[in-house]
Design an enzyme around this catalytic site. Structure first.
Site, PDB file in Angstrom:
ATOM      1  N   ASN A  10      51.524 -15.309 -19.799  1.00 18.69           N
ATOM      2  CA  ASN A  10      50.385 -15.146 -18.885  1.00 18.69           C
ATOM      3  C   ASN A  10      49.296 -14.292 -19.508  1.00 18.69           C
ATOM      4  O   ASN A  10      49.571 -13.436 -20.362  1.00 18.69           O
ATOM      5  CB  ASN A  10      50.818 -14.436 -17.594  1.00 18.69           C
ATOM      6  CG  ASN A  10      51.678 -15.313 -16.703  1.00 18.69           C
ATOM      7  OD1 ASN A  10      51.687 -16.540 -16.833  1.00 18.69           O
ATOM      8  ND2 ASN A  10      52.405 -14.685 -15.793  1.00 18.69           N
ATOM      9  N   ASP A 237      60.781  -6.035 -17.493  1.00 18.14           N
ATOM     10  CA  ASP A 237      60.817  -6.948 -18.643  1.00 18.14           C
ATOM     11  C   ASP A 237      61.144  -6.182 -19.919  1.00 18.14           C
ATOM     12  O   ASP A 237      61.896  -6.662 -20.772  1.00 18.14           O
ATOM     13  CB  ASP A 237      59.458  -7.636 -18.813  1.00 18.14           C
ATOM     14  CG  ASP A 237      59.004  -8.343 -17.555  1.00 18.14           C
ATOM     15  OD1 ASP A 237      59.866  -8.833 -16.803  1.00 18.14           O
ATOM     16  OD2 ASP A 237      57.776  -8.395 -17.315  1.00 18.14           O
ATOM     17  N   ARG A 270      52.062   3.843 -20.386  1.00 13.84           N
ATOM     18  CA  ARG A 270      50.891   3.165 -20.961  1.00 13.84           C
ATOM     19  C   ARG A 270      50.398   2.092 -19.996  1.00 13.84           C
ATOM     20  O   ARG A 270      51.183   1.529 -19.239  1.00 13.84           O
ATOM     21  CB  ARG A 270      51.272   2.467 -22.264  1.00 13.84           C
ATOM     22  CG  ARG A 270      51.832   3.419 -23.281  1.00 13.84           C
ATOM     23  CD  ARG A 270      52.445   2.619 -24.402  1.00 13.84           C
ATOM     24  NE  ARG A 270      52.898   3.519 -25.445  1.00 13.84           N
ATOM     25  CZ  ARG A 270      53.661   3.166 -26.452  1.00 13.84           C
ATOM     26  NH1 ARG A 270      54.048   1.905 -26.581  1.00 13.84           N
ATOM     27  NH2 ARG A 270      54.029   4.035 -27.346  1.00 13.84           N
TER      28      ARG A 270
HETATM   29  O1  RIB Z   1      56.747  -8.461 -14.843  1.00 14.09           O
HETATM   30  C1  RIB Z   1      55.376  -8.273 -15.058  1.00 14.09           C
HETATM   31  C2  RIB Z   1      54.709  -9.598 -15.289  1.00 14.09           C
HETATM   32  O2  RIB Z   1      54.786 -10.364 -14.107  1.00 14.09           O
HETATM   33  C3  RIB Z   1      53.233  -9.510 -15.583  1.00 14.09           C
HETATM   34  O3  RIB Z   1      52.966  -9.361 -16.958  1.00 14.09           O
HETATM   35  C4  RIB Z   1      52.673 -10.778 -14.970  1.00 14.09           C
HETATM   36  O4  RIB Z   1      52.139 -11.667 -15.895  1.00 14.09           O
HETATM   37  C5  RIB Z   1      53.816 -11.384 -14.183  1.00 14.09           C
HETATM   38  O5  RIB Z   1      54.412 -12.447 -14.830  1.00 14.09           O
END
Ligand code: RIB
Length: 295
Positions: A10, A237, A270
Protein backbone atom coordinates in the site's frame (compact mmCIF):
# COMPACT_ATOMS: atom_id res chain seq x y z
CA UNK A 1 15.80 -20.97 4.60
CA UNK A 2 13.79 -18.15 3.12
CA UNK A 3 10.65 -16.19 3.81
CA UNK A 4 7.96 -15.96 1.17
CA UNK A 5 5.31 -13.35 1.75
CA UNK A 6 2.00 -13.23 -0.10
CA UNK A 7 1.38 -9.71 1.05
CA UNK A 8 -0.29 -6.40 0.37
CA UNK A 9 1.59 -3.35 -0.85
CA UNK A 10 0.00 0.00 0.00
CA UNK A 11 0.81 3.65 -0.27
CA UNK A 12 0.06 5.05 3.17
CA UNK A 13 -1.41 8.57 3.27
CA UNK A 14 -0.77 9.56 6.86
CA UNK A 15 -2.69 12.51 8.35
CA UNK A 16 -1.47 13.80 11.72
CA UNK A 17 -4.22 15.15 13.96
CA UNK A 18 -4.36 16.37 17.52
CA UNK A 19 -7.21 13.89 18.06
CA UNK A 20 -9.18 11.43 15.95
CA UNK A 21 -12.53 12.78 14.63
CA UNK A 22 -15.83 11.59 16.07
CA UNK A 23 -18.47 10.29 13.60
CA UNK A 24 -19.80 13.23 11.55
CA UNK A 25 -17.03 15.58 12.70
CA UNK A 26 -14.54 17.41 10.44
CA UNK A 27 -11.05 18.06 11.78
CA UNK A 28 -8.03 19.75 10.19
CA UNK A 29 -4.82 17.77 9.83
CA UNK A 30 -1.60 19.21 11.20
CA UNK A 31 0.50 17.24 8.71
CA UNK A 32 0.37 14.84 5.74
CA UNK A 33 2.98 12.39 4.50
CA UNK A 34 3.13 9.48 2.07
CA UNK A 35 4.98 6.28 2.89
CA UNK A 36 5.42 2.59 2.20
CA UNK A 37 2.73 0.50 3.85
CA UNK A 38 0.49 -2.51 3.58
CA UNK A 39 0.64 -5.22 6.19
CA UNK A 40 2.46 -7.44 3.70
CA UNK A 41 5.11 -4.95 2.60
CA UNK A 42 5.64 -3.89 6.22
CA UNK A 43 6.28 -7.50 7.25
CA UNK A 44 8.62 -8.07 4.32
CA UNK A 45 10.66 -4.99 5.23
CA UNK A 46 10.82 -6.03 8.89
CA UNK A 47 11.93 -9.56 8.00
CA UNK A 48 14.52 -8.32 5.48
CA UNK A 49 15.95 -5.80 7.96
CA UNK A 50 16.13 -8.66 10.47
CA UNK A 51 18.43 -10.42 8.02
CA UNK A 52 16.10 -12.89 6.31
CA UNK A 53 16.08 -13.68 2.61
CA UNK A 54 12.62 -12.41 1.64
CA UNK A 55 10.62 -13.09 -1.53
CA UNK A 56 7.56 -10.86 -1.76
CA UNK A 57 4.59 -12.13 -3.77
CA UNK A 58 2.03 -9.46 -4.54
CA UNK A 59 0.66 -6.92 -6.96
CA UNK A 60 0.54 -3.19 -7.51
CA UNK A 61 -0.29 -0.73 -10.29
CA UNK A 62 2.04 0.19 -13.14
CA UNK A 63 3.03 3.58 -11.72
CA UNK A 64 4.31 4.31 -8.21
CA UNK A 65 7.81 3.00 -8.95
CA UNK A 66 9.13 4.55 -5.74
CA UNK A 67 7.12 1.99 -3.77
CA UNK A 68 8.77 -1.09 -5.25
CA UNK A 69 12.13 0.72 -5.32
CA UNK A 70 11.89 1.17 -1.56
CA UNK A 71 11.14 -2.53 -1.06
CA UNK A 72 14.05 -3.57 -3.26
CA UNK A 73 16.33 -1.17 -1.39
CA UNK A 74 15.31 -2.93 1.83
CA UNK A 75 16.74 -6.13 0.32
CA UNK A 76 13.46 -7.79 -0.71
CA UNK A 77 13.25 -9.92 -3.86
CA UNK A 78 10.32 -8.36 -5.76
CA UNK A 79 10.54 -10.52 -8.91
CA UNK A 80 7.07 -11.85 -8.10
CA UNK A 81 5.38 -8.49 -7.60
CA UNK A 82 3.00 -8.21 -10.58
CA UNK A 83 2.42 -4.77 -12.12
CA UNK A 84 -1.25 -4.65 -13.14
CA UNK A 85 -2.19 -1.99 -15.68
CA UNK A 86 -5.91 -2.03 -14.87
CA UNK A 87 -5.63 -1.76 -11.09
CA UNK A 88 -4.38 1.01 -8.84
CA UNK A 89 -1.75 0.32 -6.20
CA UNK A 90 -3.48 -0.33 -2.88
CA UNK A 91 -3.59 2.60 -0.54
CA UNK A 92 -4.44 3.38 3.03
CA UNK A 93 -5.79 6.51 4.63
CA UNK A 94 -4.28 6.66 8.11
CA UNK A 95 -5.22 9.10 10.86
CA UNK A 96 -2.67 9.37 13.69
CA UNK A 97 -3.37 11.47 16.78
CA UNK A 98 -1.06 13.07 19.34
CA UNK A 99 -1.33 9.99 21.57
CA UNK A 100 0.00 7.83 18.68
CA UNK A 101 -3.38 6.12 18.25
CA UNK A 102 -4.57 5.53 14.72
CA UNK A 103 -7.58 4.76 12.55
CA UNK A 104 -7.04 3.18 9.12
CA UNK A 105 -9.10 2.75 5.95
CA UNK A 106 -7.62 0.49 3.26
CA UNK A 107 -8.46 0.42 -0.44
CA UNK A 108 -7.10 -2.96 -1.64
CA UNK A 109 -6.73 -2.10 -5.36
CA UNK A 110 -4.21 -4.43 -7.04
CA UNK A 111 -3.65 -6.38 -3.81
CA UNK A 112 -6.83 -8.36 -4.38
CA UNK A 113 -6.35 -8.81 -8.14
CA UNK A 114 -3.46 -11.28 -8.20
CA UNK A 115 -4.19 -14.39 -10.30
CA UNK A 116 -4.11 -17.90 -8.90
CA UNK A 117 -1.62 -18.87 -11.60
CA UNK A 118 0.73 -16.06 -10.55
CA UNK A 119 0.65 -17.14 -6.90
CA UNK A 120 1.13 -20.82 -7.70
CA UNK A 121 4.05 -20.04 -10.00
CA UNK A 122 5.65 -17.66 -7.51
CA UNK A 123 5.47 -20.23 -4.72
CA UNK A 124 6.74 -23.13 -6.84
CA UNK A 125 10.14 -22.76 -5.19
CA UNK A 126 9.00 -22.85 -1.55
CA UNK A 127 10.48 -25.73 0.45
CA UNK A 128 10.35 -27.43 3.86
CA UNK A 129 12.93 -25.10 5.45
CA UNK A 130 10.98 -22.01 4.37
CA UNK A 131 8.24 -19.87 5.88
CA UNK A 132 5.18 -18.37 4.17
CA UNK A 133 3.69 -15.19 5.59
CA UNK A 134 0.11 -14.25 4.79
CA UNK A 135 -2.21 -11.52 6.03
CA UNK A 136 -5.82 -10.68 5.15
CA UNK A 137 -5.22 -7.87 2.65
CA UNK A 138 -4.72 -9.98 -0.50
CA UNK A 139 -6.74 -12.71 -2.14
CA UNK A 140 -5.72 -16.39 -2.40
CA UNK A 141 -4.34 -16.75 1.13
CA UNK A 142 -5.90 -20.20 1.63
CA UNK A 143 -4.58 -21.46 -1.72
CA UNK A 144 -1.09 -20.15 -0.99
CA UNK A 145 -1.11 -21.54 2.54
CA UNK A 146 -2.24 -24.95 1.27
CA UNK A 147 0.55 -24.99 -1.32
CA UNK A 148 3.16 -23.97 1.26
CA UNK A 149 2.07 -26.58 3.79
CA UNK A 150 2.03 -29.26 1.09
CA UNK A 151 5.68 -28.31 0.44
CA UNK A 152 6.41 -28.71 4.16
CA UNK A 153 6.89 -25.00 4.88
CA UNK A 154 5.88 -23.16 8.05
CA UNK A 155 2.87 -20.87 7.52
CA UNK A 156 2.46 -17.78 9.69
CA UNK A 157 -0.88 -16.07 9.23
CA UNK A 158 -1.56 -12.57 10.54
CA UNK A 159 -5.30 -12.31 11.12
CA UNK A 160 -5.50 -8.67 10.10
CA UNK A 161 -7.80 -7.11 9.07
CA UNK A 162 -9.73 -9.51 11.30
CA UNK A 163 -12.36 -11.64 9.53
CA UNK A 164 -13.55 -14.93 11.01
CA UNK A 165 -14.78 -16.29 7.66
CA UNK A 166 -11.40 -15.71 6.01
CA UNK A 167 -9.68 -17.33 8.98
CA UNK A 168 -11.85 -20.45 8.78
CA UNK A 169 -10.53 -20.98 5.22
CA UNK A 170 -6.83 -20.63 6.06
CA UNK A 171 -6.63 -22.19 9.53
CA UNK A 172 -6.30 -25.80 8.29
CA UNK A 173 -2.98 -24.79 6.71
CA UNK A 174 -1.61 -22.46 9.41
CA UNK A 175 1.35 -23.27 11.68
CA UNK A 176 1.29 -20.04 13.72
CA UNK A 177 -1.71 -17.70 13.90
CA UNK A 178 -0.68 -14.13 14.76
CA UNK A 179 -3.30 -11.77 16.14
CA UNK A 180 -3.93 -9.28 18.91
CA UNK A 181 -5.57 -10.11 22.21
CA UNK A 182 -9.11 -8.83 21.42
CA UNK A 183 -9.01 -10.69 18.09
CA UNK A 184 -7.87 -13.88 19.83
CA UNK A 185 -10.81 -13.60 22.24
CA UNK A 186 -13.27 -12.84 19.41
CA UNK A 187 -12.03 -15.81 17.39
CA UNK A 188 -12.29 -18.18 20.32
CA UNK A 189 -15.81 -16.95 21.00
CA UNK A 190 -16.83 -17.39 17.34
CA UNK A 191 -15.36 -20.90 17.19
CA UNK A 192 -16.51 -21.92 20.66
CA UNK A 193 -13.07 -23.42 21.21
CA UNK A 194 -9.38 -22.67 20.76
CA UNK A 195 -8.41 -22.15 17.09
CA UNK A 196 -7.40 -25.42 15.37
CA UNK A 197 -3.79 -24.37 14.78
CA UNK A 198 -0.53 -25.61 16.37
CA UNK A 199 0.41 -22.23 17.86
CA UNK A 200 -0.67 -18.64 18.34
CA UNK A 201 1.37 -15.44 18.55
CA UNK A 202 -0.75 -12.99 20.53
CA UNK A 203 0.29 -9.34 20.73
CA UNK A 204 -0.99 -7.46 23.78
CA UNK A 205 -0.04 -3.85 23.13
CA UNK A 206 1.74 -2.25 26.08
CA UNK A 207 1.53 -5.60 27.91
CA UNK A 208 3.81 -7.29 25.41
CA UNK A 209 3.18 -10.53 23.57
CA UNK A 210 2.83 -14.23 24.17
CA UNK A 211 3.41 -17.38 22.18
CA UNK A 212 0.91 -20.13 22.89
CA UNK A 213 1.92 -23.64 21.90
CA UNK A 214 -1.52 -25.20 21.66
CA UNK A 215 -0.08 -28.70 21.46
CA UNK A 216 1.78 -28.65 24.76
CA UNK A 217 -0.18 -25.82 26.40
CA UNK A 218 3.05 -23.97 27.08
CA UNK A 219 2.80 -20.16 27.02
CA UNK A 220 5.94 -18.04 26.54
CA UNK A 221 5.50 -14.39 27.53
CA UNK A 222 7.48 -11.34 26.46
CA UNK A 223 6.82 -8.00 28.18
CA UNK A 224 6.85 -4.86 26.06
CA UNK A 225 9.78 -2.46 26.29
CA UNK A 226 8.73 0.96 27.57
CA UNK A 227 9.26 3.66 24.93
CA UNK A 228 7.66 6.98 23.96
CA UNK A 229 5.50 6.06 20.95
CA UNK A 230 4.80 8.61 18.22
CA UNK A 231 3.04 6.33 15.72
CA UNK A 232 1.97 2.73 16.33
CA UNK A 233 1.02 2.06 12.68
CA UNK A 234 2.65 -1.16 11.52
CA UNK A 235 3.90 -2.19 14.97
CA UNK A 236 2.11 -5.54 14.72
CA UNK A 237 3.58 -6.06 11.25
CA UNK A 238 7.04 -5.26 12.57
CA UNK A 239 6.59 -7.79 15.37
CA UNK A 240 5.29 -10.54 13.05
CA UNK A 241 7.91 -9.97 10.33
CA UNK A 242 10.80 -9.85 12.78
CA UNK A 243 9.52 -12.88 14.72
CA UNK A 244 9.25 -14.88 11.47
CA UNK A 245 12.78 -13.90 10.47
CA UNK A 246 14.13 -14.87 13.89
CA UNK A 247 12.51 -18.31 13.73
CA UNK A 248 13.78 -18.66 10.15
CA UNK A 249 17.29 -17.94 11.45
CA UNK A 250 16.91 -20.76 13.97
CA UNK A 251 16.29 -18.75 17.14
CA UNK A 252 14.19 -20.32 19.88
CA UNK A 253 10.78 -18.79 20.62
CA UNK A 254 11.84 -16.77 23.72
CA UNK A 255 14.71 -15.10 21.87
CA UNK A 256 12.58 -14.51 18.77
CA UNK A 257 9.93 -12.85 20.96
CA UNK A 258 12.50 -10.64 22.67
CA UNK A 259 14.02 -9.47 19.38
CA UNK A 260 10.59 -8.85 17.85
CA UNK A 261 9.50 -6.85 20.91
CA UNK A 262 12.63 -4.71 20.64
CA UNK A 263 12.11 -4.13 16.92
CA UNK A 264 8.49 -3.09 17.48
CA UNK A 265 9.52 -0.81 20.37
CA UNK A 266 11.95 1.01 18.09
CA UNK A 267 9.47 1.13 15.21
CA UNK A 268 6.76 2.94 17.22
CA UNK A 269 9.18 5.73 18.13
CA UNK A 270 9.24 6.75 14.45
CA UNK A 271 6.59 8.05 12.08
CA UNK A 272 5.39 5.71 9.34
CA UNK A 273 4.98 1.99 8.84
CA UNK A 274 7.28 0.21 6.36
CA UNK A 275 9.72 3.10 6.34
CA UNK A 276 10.05 2.97 10.14
CA UNK A 277 11.31 -0.62 10.47
CA UNK A 278 14.65 -0.88 12.32
CA UNK A 279 17.61 -2.97 11.22
CA UNK A 280 19.64 -5.62 13.05
CA UNK A 281 22.26 -3.22 14.37
CA UNK A 282 19.58 -0.99 15.90
CA UNK A 283 17.82 -3.93 17.54
CA UNK A 284 21.10 -5.31 18.87
CA UNK A 285 22.06 -1.91 20.33
CA UNK A 286 18.59 -1.49 21.85
CA UNK A 287 18.73 -4.91 23.53
CA UNK A 288 22.26 -4.55 24.79
CA UNK A 289 21.18 -1.40 26.64
CA UNK A 290 18.21 -3.14 28.26
CA UNK A 291 18.06 -6.09 30.59
CA UNK A 292 15.29 -8.61 29.97
CA UNK A 293 12.13 -7.17 31.60
CA UNK A 294 10.50 -9.34 34.25
CA UNK A 295 7.57 -11.50 33.19
O1 RIB B 1 -0.71 -2.51 9.73
C1 RIB B 1 -0.50 -1.22 9.22
C2 RIB B 1 -0.86 -1.19 7.76
O2 RIB B 1 -2.24 -1.42 7.62
C3 RIB B 1 -0.63 0.15 7.10
O3 RIB B 1 0.68 0.27 6.58
C4 RIB B 1 -1.72 0.21 6.05
O4 RIB B 1 -1.26 0.22 4.74
C5 RIB B 1 -2.63 -0.97 6.34
O5 RIB B 1 -2.43 -2.02 5.47
Amino acid sequence: MAIWNLGSINIDHVYRLTRLPAPGETVTATGLSLGLGGKGANQSVAAARAGAQVHHVGAMGTGDDWVIARMIRAGIDCANVARLADHATGHALILVDDAAENAIVVHPGANRALSRHAVETALAGIGPADTLLIQNETSLQAEAAGQARAAGARVICSAAPFDVAALRDVMPHVSILALNEPEAAALEQALGTAPPVPAMLVTRGARGAEYRDLGTGRVTRQPAFAVQAVDTTGAGDCFAGWFAAALDAGLAVPQALREAAAAAAIQVTRAGAGDAMPDRAEVAAFLSARPQPRT
